[in-house]
Design an enzyme around this catalytic site. Sequence first.
Site, PDB file in Angstrom:
ATOM      1  CG  ASP A 148      -1.855   0.991   1.142  1.00  0.00           C
ATOM      2  OD1 ASP A 148      -2.145   1.293   0.234  1.00  0.00           O
ATOM      3  OD2 ASP A 148      -2.347   1.276   2.312  1.00  0.00           O
ATOM      4  CG  ASP A 194      -4.229  -1.704   5.187  1.00  0.00           C
ATOM      5  OD1 ASP A 194      -4.501  -2.022   6.241  1.00  0.00           O
ATOM      6  OD2 ASP A 194      -3.430  -1.394   4.457  1.00  0.00           O
ATOM      7  CG  ASP A 216      -1.363   2.260   7.170  1.00  0.00           C
ATOM      8  OD1 ASP A 216      -2.322   1.380   6.889  1.00  0.00           O
ATOM      9  OD2 ASP A 216      -1.519   3.272   7.032  1.00  0.00           O
TER      10      ASP A 216
END
Lengths: 72, 640
Positions: free
Chosen positions: B340, B533, B529
């Site tokens: 990401d 997500d 992180d």
Amino acid sequence: MKKTFPLEDLDCANCAAKMEHAISKIDGVNEVSVSFLMQRMTIDADDDRFDDILKEAVKKCRRIEPDCKIKL
Amino acid sequence: MNAKQKKELLRIAVCLAAFLVLLITDKCIDGGLAGAAGGKYGWLLPFGLFLSVYLAIGYDVLWRALRGVLRGQMLDENFLMCIATLGAFALAIYTGVTTGHPEGFDEACAVLLFYQVGEFFQDYATGRSRRSISELMDIRPDSAHVLRCGETVTVEPSEVAVGERIAVNPGEKVPLDGVVVKGSSSLDTRALTGESLPREVTEGDRVVSGSVNVTSRLEISVEKAFYDSTVSKILDLVEHAASQKSKAENFITKFARWYTPMVVTAAILLAVIPGAVTGDWMDWVYRALSFLVVSCPCTLVISVPLSFFAGIGAASAAGVLVKGSNYLEKFDKADIFVFDKTGTLTKGNFAVVKVTPERDRERILALAASAERDSSHPIARSIAAAYGGTPKEGYVLTNIAGEGISANKEGSEVLVGNEKLMRRHLIDFLPEEGAGTVVYVAENGKFLGSLLVADEPRPESRDVVASLNAMGCRTVMLTGDNERIAKSVAADAGVTEYKASLLPQDKVAEVERALSSKKPNDVLCFVGDGINDAPVLMRSDIGIAMGGVGSDAAIEASDIVLMRDDLKGIPVAKRIARKTMRVVYENIWFSLIVKVAILILSAVGLAGMWLAVFGDVGVAVIAILNAMRVNSKRRQERAI
């Protein structure tokens, strides 16, 4: 229900594997893991019969490795 | 070494010494001890002496074997060892009675002696690696000092309620997560994150349980109950790490179930069939007994999990929590890394770097901040930070996914978002060309201006991506940002591929697509992180979350947690995984080959019981030493 119990005096890795195999055969046990290194047993079994299953597991462990105690 | 082990060591040493004295005397005296005693019953002297050593070293094995048989555990290792050694004694008595020169008392004794040496060593080695994990367990706080009604009460951490105030004295562990309300100090978080620099905290700072207060007294307002706190989560995770078994471990336990019965059957056949054919019972029974010596699969059963255990321990020392040996096994094969962008390859600390036109700065910021009031997105937070004031109340906010926000109040409409939002509302806007995220602001269909929000890349991103690329991995960056920013960040970090302009749900779809198009042997890791997500972390083969300390969602959804907010943990963990797997396979192959070789050699009569027991114990010792190599100090330093 999933619960973890410490094991005392589990001295042999093969016994741990045998215990795991024997307990997994008990009716109502979904998953069991006996970790020789952590000296721990994690058991996932049916909620309503959990205590009976646990009793059965203790019995099986005593047969395989009499020195080893499950601390309930 | 604990008291039990010390006693055991003493027993082994005494028995070994007694055995060596007996053996040397027996070999040096002409005609052996039996000859020295003389007469028809001369063999009784060595028999008695060796038997006493045998009993001294092996009484517990005999007892366990007997108990095992009574409980129907015929293939128990103790039982097999007893059969092998008692059988050897029987053969020796037989030769003693028939020839007067007994052969094999020493051998029977030695087998049990070395078996005990091996057992002792295994016990010692597993105890040592268990301790390395217990060191991690050391983060468990014993008590908490709660301030109740002006008094300090010391209670169990689990008895403290959220909102209570606790005091932590220097040298104590922070028992619960919370916010510092009084005092400032430095905290040692090494046990949690592997980070050796202490962290300075002062009033208003958040502290996590498990860190050690170093310099001065702190008062903390508790934010989470004990079972919810970081330290409980981590302990839980570590305790469960060993229950997630790898394929290699499962293979070995399955193999062990077949191995012992097979060797025992082979031993029986070896004793009976050639014995009956040739009539030379002595020789064939002896060969069969040698078989039993190598019939215990314990070496294999222990060395494989021990290697994984050491690997997990080494990784946690480097601040990387691996949730189970299956993940370590898989991580070795990981060859697709999907990152990401925000908060992972970049720091995620956005800041408004430019407002166009500058003369309307205040107005644009005020409107944008009001519209983004409810959003916790880092970009929204950076706008609020740049504005500084209190955002205006009374707007009805509508979130338009992937585009922005529309804020309505008393018939006036403020649009804050990207160019898609502007185009859809047919607003004639002035494109901002700088690299970063552009937020356009329009009021009642009229373009007001734009904000440029930029993010800093992490200093280590480039090196980490480069070392992953060098290991032959594909590195992919996913981002919601536009093509232009994506391209510049991707080039900066050195990733091999990137996908830009993704809506949050597109990321899941993108990972799904990558998962379905990869080859069966590829392993896809997603690095995020942990903020929003979680679905992708769970869906990917291995989910890696950054900055685990303090982020429960990340700890729960991921398989590998980088406790330190630093990507460098990834290549370190990968190297540890590779090393672990190499050791695991070395141990499996080495033990199997040696065992099979001993079986063949004893079947054809080339290896006696001596060699069998040396081989068996030797393999155990070498495999365990090899496993411990994964977690050696020198290797850790090199990895970090």
